[in-house]
Design an enzyme around this catalytic site. Structure first.
Site, PDB file in Angstrom:
ATOM      1  N   MET A 177      39.398  31.925  35.430  1.00  8.94           N
ATOM      2  CA  MET A 177      40.370  31.589  36.459  1.00  8.94           C
ATOM      3  C   MET A 177      41.796  32.052  36.164  1.00  8.94           C
ATOM      4  SD  MET A 177      39.113  27.826  37.744  1.00  8.94           S
ATOM      5  CE  MET A 177      40.402  27.828  38.996  1.00  8.94           C
ATOM      6  N   ASP A 188      52.116  24.338  34.034  1.00 10.07           N
ATOM      7  CA  ASP A 188      51.710  25.225  32.949  1.00 10.07           C
ATOM      8  C   ASP A 188      51.796  26.689  33.350  1.00 10.07           C
ATOM      9  OD1 ASP A 188      51.090  23.107  31.298  1.00 10.07           O
ATOM     10  OD2 ASP A 188      49.015  23.004  31.953  1.00 10.07           O
ATOM     11  N   LYS A 214      43.914  11.836  34.544  1.00  9.13           N
ATOM     12  CA  LYS A 214      45.232  12.371  34.932  1.00  9.13           C
ATOM     13  C   LYS A 214      45.183  13.061  36.286  1.00  9.13           C
ATOM     14  CE  LYS A 214      46.831  16.519  33.414  1.00  9.13           C
ATOM     15  NZ  LYS A 214      47.624  17.335  34.357  1.00  9.13           N
TER      16      LYS A 214
END
Length: 427
Positions: free
Chosen positions: A334, A117, A22
């Site tokens: 992160m 997201d 992806k």
């Protein structure tokens, strides 16, 4: 609106084919803009994110024709725009990837801040700084507007090894005047795929796979016929699914080199697999026990830029760890909201201590029971699917659009592995 209804407690068993990566397909689709000749992309995953990227191309006059299973032919000779439609751009973060190629082709790119997201702060400064170094002018008042009379090669030191900032810089630099050196570049397999695609179009990129990329600008790029590599993130998810359900799986079409960081981290949970050529097999009946560090210390699974363990799989590993004997620390460095789905696992019976937004201590094995869950993002959504399939009883997962942004034909593929799952429309 749709939801998944899953009856858990059933070990999976069967064989699937790995989907295309992806995160490689998205920049490769954006890169189509850089030539007026035909570009054929193969092994494109049929997921929501790639569908949106293709619609963005079409909105700007680029022809896109599906020519076979997972294969598309693009032609950008009719490109007639430089603005990303708001309703499409807000659906995915990858819409920012059109900035580099549009500046290179049109001298201008206009878009609103991208969607994607909600997993914490996702800064875009590295994109702006890299493109500015190449000669673009950037304004960010209300919308993002990039303009450039000419792009000129230069030395770029990225302030973070951002994947998408590296990709934007690559796509702008390949047709810039002169030489560009990108230091602290991201080197993930999907970045490597974009570089290989660019080189197949006539670009001159060296250092592929390292954190220093050297690019000799060319005046023109040609068309290409390029095959996208396998999605190691999807592969890791299915490995986790097999382990958590105590099942078995064979995955065809893998690249063993992409899986080396995964093998180390899964190994800390006692999970092993065998590779024969491009086929990977996870066997049932594994010991599933945490391997402590030397001295009996609790081991840590933490993410870092490639070739470290990928952050997108920390959600998956958190769920898998609930089914493994022993204690492990999951450290997601992160994104400060990535671990906030843990409360759903607690409701299912998991034994997890969320130390702070980045760290969770998981002790297993835990007996999970079915729950009503809501998918917050692609990877946490897939982690919830794994948890539901490992749990006793029925689970319902809402907001499955988020999951299907990154996992191709998920319900049918899970059914082929023996899962009891249905996708139901909710009115």
């Amino acid at each position: 609106m749709y939801e998944y209804r899953i009856e858990g407690g059933i070990p999976i068993k069967g064989t699937i084919q790995a989907s295309g990566n992806k995160n490689a397909a998205l920049p490769c689709i954006a890169a189509v803009i850089l030539t007026k000749e035909d570009v054929i992309l193969r092994n494109v995953p049929e997921i929501e994110d790639t569908n949106v990227m293709i619609k963005i191309l079409q909105s700007m006059g680029v022809s896109a024709e599906k020519i076979g299973d997972h294969a598309w032919k693009f032609n950008a000779s009719g490109l007639n725009g430089n603005t990303i439609p708001q309703e499409l751009g807000k659906k995915i973060r990858a819409s920012i990837l059109f900035a580099g190629p549009l500046i290179a082709r049109c001298g201008k790119a206009v878009m609103l801040p991208p969607g994607g997201d909600v997993i914490g702060r996702r800064r875009l400064d590295s994109h702006f700084l890299a493109l500015a170094e190449l000669g673009a002018r950037v304004t960010t008042t209300g919308k993002f507007e990039f303009t450039a009379n000419k792009l000129v090669g230069t030395e770029i030191f990225l302030d973070e090894a951002s994947v998408t900032a590296t990709e934007n810089a690559i796509m702008a630099a390949v047709v810039a005047e002169g030489k560009t050196e990108i230091t602290n570049a991201a080197s993930e397999p999907h970045v490597q795929d974009l570089c290989r695609m660019m080189n197949s179009m006539g670009a001159k990129i060296s250092g592929i796979g390292s954190n220093i990329l050297t690019i000799e600008g060319v005046k023109k790029l040609s068309g290409t016929d390029f095959t996208i590599g396998p999605d190691f993130m999807e592969i890791g998810s299915y490995i986790g699914l097999a382990a958590a359900t105590r099942g078995s799986i064979t995955i065809k079409g893998v690249n063993a080199k992409d899986l080396r960081p995964l093998r180390i981290s899964f190994g800390k949970l006692g999970i092993r697999w065998d590779i024969d050529g491009d086929e990977l097999t996870v066997s049932a009946g594994q010991e599933m026990r945490v391997n402590t560090d030397i001295g009996g210390m609790i081991p840590k699974i933490d993410d870092s830029p490639w070739p470290g363990f990928p952050p997108d799989l920390t959600s998956i590993m958190t769920v898998v760890a609930t089914q493994v004997e022993g204690t492990v620390l999951i450290f997601e460095k992160m994104f400060e909201s990535r671990m906030f789905f843990v409360d759903k696992l607690l409701n299912m019976g998991a034994r997890i201590t969320l130390c702070d937004p980045h760290r969770a201590v998981v002790t297993g094995p835990s007996v999970l029971h079915g729950e009503h869950l809501v998918s917050p993002d692609v990877r946490a959504g897939m982690a919830m699917v794994i948890a539901a399939m490992a749990a006793h009883g029925e689970s319902v997962i809402s907001n499955v659009y988020q999951i299907e942004r990154g996992y191709e034909n998920l319900v049918e593929r899970l059914k082929s592995l023996g899962a009891h799952i249905e996708k139901v429309e909710v009115k």
